[in-house]
Scaffold this active site. Structure first.
Site, short mmCIF file in Angstrom:
data_model
loop_
_atom_site.label_atom_id
_atom_site.label_comp_id
_atom_site.label_asym_id
_atom_site.label_seq_id
_atom_site.Cartn_x
_atom_site.Cartn_y
_atom_site.Cartn_z
N LYS A 11 4.79 0.03 17.16
CA LYS A 11 3.07 0.20 16.15
C LYS A 11 3.74 1.57 15.55
O LYS A 11 4.41 2.64 15.43
CB LYS A 11 2.38 0.28 17.51
N ARG A 33 5.65 -4.53 26.70
CA ARG A 33 5.92 -5.96 25.65
C ARG A 33 6.83 -5.02 24.64
O ARG A 33 6.04 -3.84 24.06
CB ARG A 33 4.04 -6.44 25.37
#
Length: 295
Positions: free
Chosen positions: A222, A262
């Site tokens: 991210k 995840r």
């Protein structure tokens, strides 16, 4: 954080679980288009399991900032064959969707878990579908689609506000018929949050324990990791060069008791959570109060 948690309806692991990502999309921020064809996507999911994934999260719609929504028929076309193919091979499959119709079809094809980044807010039919199926459900902290002002949220105290808003959402989901023991929470890193918000949430994952639900941490590749790893001129590395940093976050999350992480690149994280488990086991074996040799 208290333990890793148990989610009714899913296998139980003695460590933080690893959820591998299969994006069946042309436009995801880190791997869009790589696994767009169903056969390739199923093979990739099986490869992730071979590398150590405990679950595989299949999604057919990008949630990156500014991404256009796909229509229902297209999302079904992308997701259903991949869920069917992986479930038929015995893989524990999660479906990453904000649409009740997609969740319903995926569950019918063998998916075990619904991972809705909106926590049921994007589609009013989602909670009834999940409740009827008695399926486990991920409730993520969400402040709307990532467009306009929602791309960057404003917080006076990001940890307190995320905990309070997640508590309200859990209550709403339970009131809608989903059993509390089937709810997983996700702090929503990168969703209406900037890098400082994400790092602060990771530093205070223990505060999520107040909600008494298993926690999923989805930090993989991210934007905030790009910010941390930026070169001296401020340029972040490409998303696919953030996997070592992702594994570091996975180790931190596992150490703090996260139920699952995840990730796109499974093997480094699978190693990281196993090391975290081994260290926790050694600490338990020698006594938490031991200080000899402390740093």
């Amino acid at each position: 954080m208290r333990g890793h948690g148990r989610v009714a309806g899913l296998p139980e692991w003695d460590r933080c679980a690893v959820m591998g990502v299969v994006n069946v999309t042309p436009d995801s921020f880190s791997d869009g288009g790589r696994f767009f064809d169903a056969t390739t996507a199923v093979k990739h999911g099986l490869d992730l399991v071979a590398q150590g994934a405990d679950l595989v999260d299949v999604g057919g719609e990008s949630t990156r900032p500014g991404a256009a929504r796909v229509d229902e028929a297209e999302e079904l076309r992308r997701v259903v064959p991949v869920v069917r193919g992986l479930a038929s091979e015995g893989v524990a499959v999660s479906v990453d969707t904000m649409r009740a119709s997609v969740a319903e079809r995926a569950l019918a094809e063998g998916a075990l878990l619904v991972n809705d980044v909106s926590g049921g807010l994007a589609d009013p039919a989602m909670i009834p579908v999940v409740a009827e199926a008695a399926a486990p459900f991920v409730v993520m902290h969400w402040r709307g689609f990532l467009e306009g002002p929602n791309v960057r949220g404003v917080y006076a105290d990001v940890v307190s506000e995320v905990v309070t808003e997640l508590r309200a959402r859990i209550d709403a989901v339970v009131d809608g018929g989903v059993r509390a023991d089937r709810i997983v929470i996700d702090p929503g890193l990168g969703f209406s949050k900037d890098a400082e918000h994400d790092l602060t949430l990771l530093a205070h994952l223990d505060r999520l324990a107040d909600l008494d639900r298993p926690v999923l941490v989805a930090a993989s590749r991210k934007r905030f990791l790009g910010r941390v790893l930026a070169s001296p001129d401020g340029a972040p590395p490409p998303a696919r060069e953030r996997d070592a940093a992702t594994a570091a976050v996975s180790a931190i999350a596992a150490h703090q008791g996260a139920w699952a992480v995840r990730v796109h690149e499974v093997r480094p994280t699978a190693d990281a959570v196993r090391v975290a488990r081994a260290v926790a086991g050694a600490r338990t074996a020698t006594g938490a109060g031991t200080t000899e040799g402390a740093l």
